[in-house]
Enzyme design. Sequence first.
Site: not given
Length: 385
Positions: A116, A208, A237
């Site tokens: 993702f 990532d 995040k």
Amino acid sequence: MPWNGEQVAVCGMRQERNISTFVAGIATCTLGHAHPVMVEAVTQQIQTLHHVSNLYYTAAQGELAKWLVGHSCADRAFFCNSGAEANEGAIKLARKYAHTVLNIENPVIITAHASFHGRTLATITATGQPKYQKGFSPLVPGFYYVPYNDIAALERAIDELDSGGDRQVAAILLEALQGEGGVRPGDRAYFQRIREICNQKGILLICDEVQVGMGRSGQYWGYENLGIEPDIFTSAKGLGGGIPIGAMLCKSFCDVFQPGDHASTFGGNPFACSVALAVCQTLERENLLANVRDRGEQLRAGLSAIAQKYPDAIADVRGWGLINGLELKADSPLTSPEVIKITTDHGLLLVPAGPKVIRFVPPLIVTSDEVNQALETLEKAFASF
Ligand SMILES: *Cc1c(COP(=O)(O)O)cnc(C)c1O
């Protein structure tokens, strides 16, 4: 403002009833809610300078870049506002590197199934999950997918892509631990071999780190658990503790961006940067990585005990630090949303990572009592089926 560590760590929404969040805003609220360090950083910055654009240098942006570079393998930082944007920046940088340094006309970035990377067009294309791409074609060209943690498949893909066609591999983009795709830690030998391949071929390794980075794995960055250094990595995040900010970091050898190549109006604004800096400094000052590791072990031990008690329902418990997953048996009728509905009714918030995996990503300041309480609630949920 009064602050009770326990209450704050536990309570997504402070009162009414005791709600315990092992979601933490989807792995963003690293310091829980209303943490005095964040309150102070927000207040101080809004009272002085909240936004000026990148036409000017600001202290907050420079200091945050310095902290990140000082606590990672990177030399340079670019700031934006989200994880998807950070990955867009990384994809653009890798493509420009391919064109200007590697002389590749049609660069391909290899990514993994079940990965993702975000919701923009390029990042849903990078995301190796058809459910996120459905309905949005045509997708962005230049991506190729391989199964995660499978070195033979990756080597085959590189051979195939590089054997004569007009496309060539320019970079490999992977999560050190796949978050949304089911909380799957990367395999050490797999990543070490990838690092060797990238060195041999001169292509870029991009990690990532949007979900697994910023202390969540028990190290500052997920890649540290694998004994490798990426050339480029992205963060978002947890970086701002729940205030929106993203970052793309890289080693200086691959920083081929010239002024004007890439930019963001709000990226690197002093408001977000000063809060992120406060979060970073708090991680370090309060030695929160030790708490992440200890609470993570406690949580996994408790989850494993529950798994032993309900072997027909639970297939696996896995994770690093405070990013953990409990996988339900494929042949069990239970789904993760069903279990989470029950725990929510009992005051414990959890988030699925796919239909069969329950994800545990509490604030990094979570206490031992709170972990025990969450385990009790989860056990009650399994007992109720
Ligand atoms: C959440 C996530 C993203 C996307 O971040 P946004 O801030 O929602 O754009 C990208 N990569 C990973 C690994 C993520 O977990």
